[in-house]
Design a protein around this motif. Sequence first.
Motif, short mmCIF file in Angstrom:
data_model
loop_
_atom_site.label_atom_id
_atom_site.label_comp_id
_atom_site.label_asym_id
_atom_site.label_seq_id
_atom_site.Cartn_x
_atom_site.Cartn_y
_atom_site.Cartn_z
N UNK A 1 -4.95 6.67 0.83
CA UNK A 1 -4.26 5.39 0.79
C UNK A 1 -4.65 4.68 -0.51
N UNK B 1 0.65 12.07 2.37
CA UNK B 1 0.41 12.93 3.52
C UNK B 1 0.74 14.38 3.15
N UNK C 1 -4.01 0.36 7.77
CA UNK C 1 -3.33 1.39 6.99
C UNK C 1 -3.44 2.78 7.63
N UNK D 1 0.85 -1.19 0.00
CA UNK D 1 0.00 0.00 0.00
C UNK D 1 0.88 1.23 0.00
N UNK E 1 0.69 5.63 0.72
CA UNK E 1 -0.11 6.73 1.24
C UNK E 1 0.54 8.07 0.88
#
Lengths: 111, 110
Positions: free
Chosen positions: A48, A35, B97, A31, A33
Amino acid sequence: TQLLEQSPQFLSIQEGENLTVYCNSSSVFSSLQWYRQEPGEGPVLLVTVVTGGEVKKLKRLTFQFGDARKDSSLHITAAQPGDTGLYLCAAKGGATNKLIFGTGTLLAVQP
Amino acid sequence: NAGVTQTPKFRILKIGQSMTLQCTQDMNHNYMYWYRQDPGMGLKLIYYSVGAGITDKGEVPNGYNVSRSTTEDFPLRLELAAPSQTSVYFCASSIGNTIYFGEGSWLTVV
């Protein structure tokens, strides 16, 4: 060794312009992500992505996860001064599942 | 609703001194992390833990030590402070997550 390389490192643009930030790695991640961080604060999660080729939109922000799950991009349309900040990608993968952050892209949007 | 709490928020250390950054979370998360961040840069992982009694090195562990005797607490120890350890330190915990950050600790070594 930094596993996640972001480009560009710095970006200064005028209000209304479009921009793309890239996050690249030689590793495959389960995964990834994105920010955004403002001075004096911790990072705040934007999105995500978990599936290769996945595209997610958050208002004027479009996030894409590469087909091979090794890279990602963040595209901002019609940037505004409120978009100013440090943008960080982060990913985890492998048996340890530890979360590693990218090198960061510092964005300044001039009014 | 405390989340992740880290202390102190600001600290000035002299070269060679030691100190402990405290971190506690009340969400019963197994995963906890310590990161450091230099100005305008990304976060670098110092140490992480996948549960009580288990710790492992991250990207930049040299000069630091950690322990995880309970699920809630994950203190970071600096034994012999050096100017290169001047940075902002973030503790975090995660489930799935979703990662939760503390407010950061600003450390200056002079």
